[in-house]
Motif scaffolding. Structure first.
Motif, PDB file in Angstrom:
ATOM      1  N   ARG A  86      39.094  32.374  20.088  1.00 18.57           N
ATOM      2  CA  ARG A  86      40.398  32.431  19.411  1.00 18.57           C
ATOM      3  C   ARG A  86      40.611  33.800  18.766  1.00 18.57           C
ATOM      4  N   ALA A  89      41.260  36.389  21.398  1.00 12.71           N
ATOM      5  CA  ALA A  89      42.629  36.260  21.908  1.00 12.71           C
ATOM      6  C   ALA A  89      43.617  36.844  20.899  1.00 12.71           C
ATOM      7  N   GLY A  90      43.380  36.583  19.606  1.00 14.36           N
ATOM      8  CA  GLY A  90      44.248  37.145  18.565  1.00 14.36           C
ATOM      9  C   GLY A  90      44.172  38.669  18.548  1.00 14.36           C
ATOM     10  N   ASP A  92      43.447  40.569  21.105  1.00 16.54           N
ATOM     11  CA  ASP A  92      44.152  41.033  22.299  1.00 16.54           C
ATOM     12  C   ASP A  92      45.659  41.040  22.064  1.00 16.54           C
ATOM     13  N   GLU A  93      46.150  39.980  21.428  1.00 19.47           N
ATOM     14  CA  GLU A  93      47.591  39.909  21.134  1.00 19.47           C
ATOM     15  C   GLU A  93      48.005  41.045  20.205  1.00 19.47           C
ATOM     16  N   ARG A  94      47.189  41.325  19.190  1.00 18.33           N
ATOM     17  CA  ARG A  94      47.515  42.417  18.258  1.00 18.33           C
ATOM     18  C   ARG A  94      47.467  43.776  18.964  1.00 18.33           C
ATOM     19  N   ARG A  95      46.489  43.954  19.882  1.00 16.48           N
ATOM     20  CA  ARG A  95      46.442  45.216  20.643  1.00 16.48           C
ATOM     21  C   ARG A  95      47.696  45.390  21.480  1.00 16.48           C
ATOM     22  N   GLU A  96      48.097  44.287  22.136  1.00 10.81           N
ATOM     23  CA  GLU A  96      49.317  44.349  22.943  1.00 10.81           C
ATOM     24  C   GLU A  96      50.531  44.662  22.071  1.00 10.81           C
ATOM     25  N   ALA A  97      50.603  44.027  20.902  1.00  8.34           N
ATOM     26  CA  ALA A  97      51.720  44.281  19.983  1.00  8.34           C
ATOM     27  C   ALA A  97      51.685  45.731  19.506  1.00  8.34           C
ATOM     28  N   GLU A 100      52.891  47.905  22.316  1.00 12.14           N
ATOM     29  CA  GLU A 100      54.342  47.802  22.427  1.00 12.14           C
ATOM     30  C   GLU A 100      55.032  48.590  21.310  1.00 12.14           C
TER      31      GLU A 100
END
Length: 147
Positions: A86, A89-90, A92-97, A100
Motif C-alpha cells: 500500500r 503504491a501511495g 508511486d501515486e505521489r511520484r506520478e503526481a 505531472e
C-alpha cells in the motif's frame, strides 16, 4: 513271582512316582519363575510406555506452541507486506503526481516565456526557478508537508 519281586516293583513304582513328582514340581517352579519374570518385564515396559507417552505429549505441546507462534509471525509478516505494498503504491501515486506537477510547471514557464519573448534569460537571483526543489510545495523541499 515272589514276594520280593513284587516288593521291588512297588518300590520302583514309588521311586518313579516320587521322581515324576519332583520333576513336575521343578518344572512348575521354573514355569512360575518365568511367568513372574515376564510379568515384571511387562510392568517395566508399561512404565516405559507411560514415560514415552508423557514425553511425546510434551513434545507435541511444544510443537503446537511453536506452530502457533510461526502462524502468528506469518500473519504479521503478511500484514506488513500488505502495508508495504500500500505504501509503495501511495509513493508511486505521489511520484506520478509530482511528475505531472513538474510537467504542468514547465508548461506554464514555457507559456510565460513565449508571452514575453524579450526576456530570454532566467532571472539572475533564481527567484522564479523552482526546478531545484526549493519551492515549499516540492516534495524535495525540507519543510514540505504532504496534502
Amino acid at each position: 513271582m515272589g514276594g520280593m519281586t513284587i516288593l521291588w516293583i512297588v518300590v520302583a513304582l514309588a521311586v518313579l512316582v516320587i521322581v515324576v513328582a519332583l520333576v513336575a514340581g521343578a518344572m512348575s517352579r521354573v514355569s512360575t519363575r518365568r511367568a513372574e519374570r515376564q510379568r515384571q518385564e511387562a510392568h517395566e515396559h508399561e512404565q516405559q510406555a507411560r514415560t514415552s507417552a508423557m514425553h511425546a505429549e510434551k513434545q507435541q505441546a511444544a510443537a503446537d506452541e511453536v506452530d502457533a507462534r510461526a502462524r502468528k509471525a506469518q500473519a504479521i509478516a503478511d500484514e506488513k507486506a500488505a502495508e508495504a505494498r500500500r505504501l509503495a503504491a501511495g509513493a508511486d501515486e505521489r511520484r506520478e503526481a509530482a511528475a505531472e506537477a513538474r510537467t504542468e510547471s514547465d508548461e506554464h514557464l514555457t507559456r510565460a516565456r513565449d508571452l514575453r519573448p524579450e526576456e530570454t534569460r532566467a532571472p539572475e537571483d533564481g527567484a522564479d526557478d523552482w526546478t531545484d526543489g526549493s519551492h515549499p510545495h516540492d516534495p524535495r523541499h525540507p519543510r514540505h508537508s504532504p496534502h
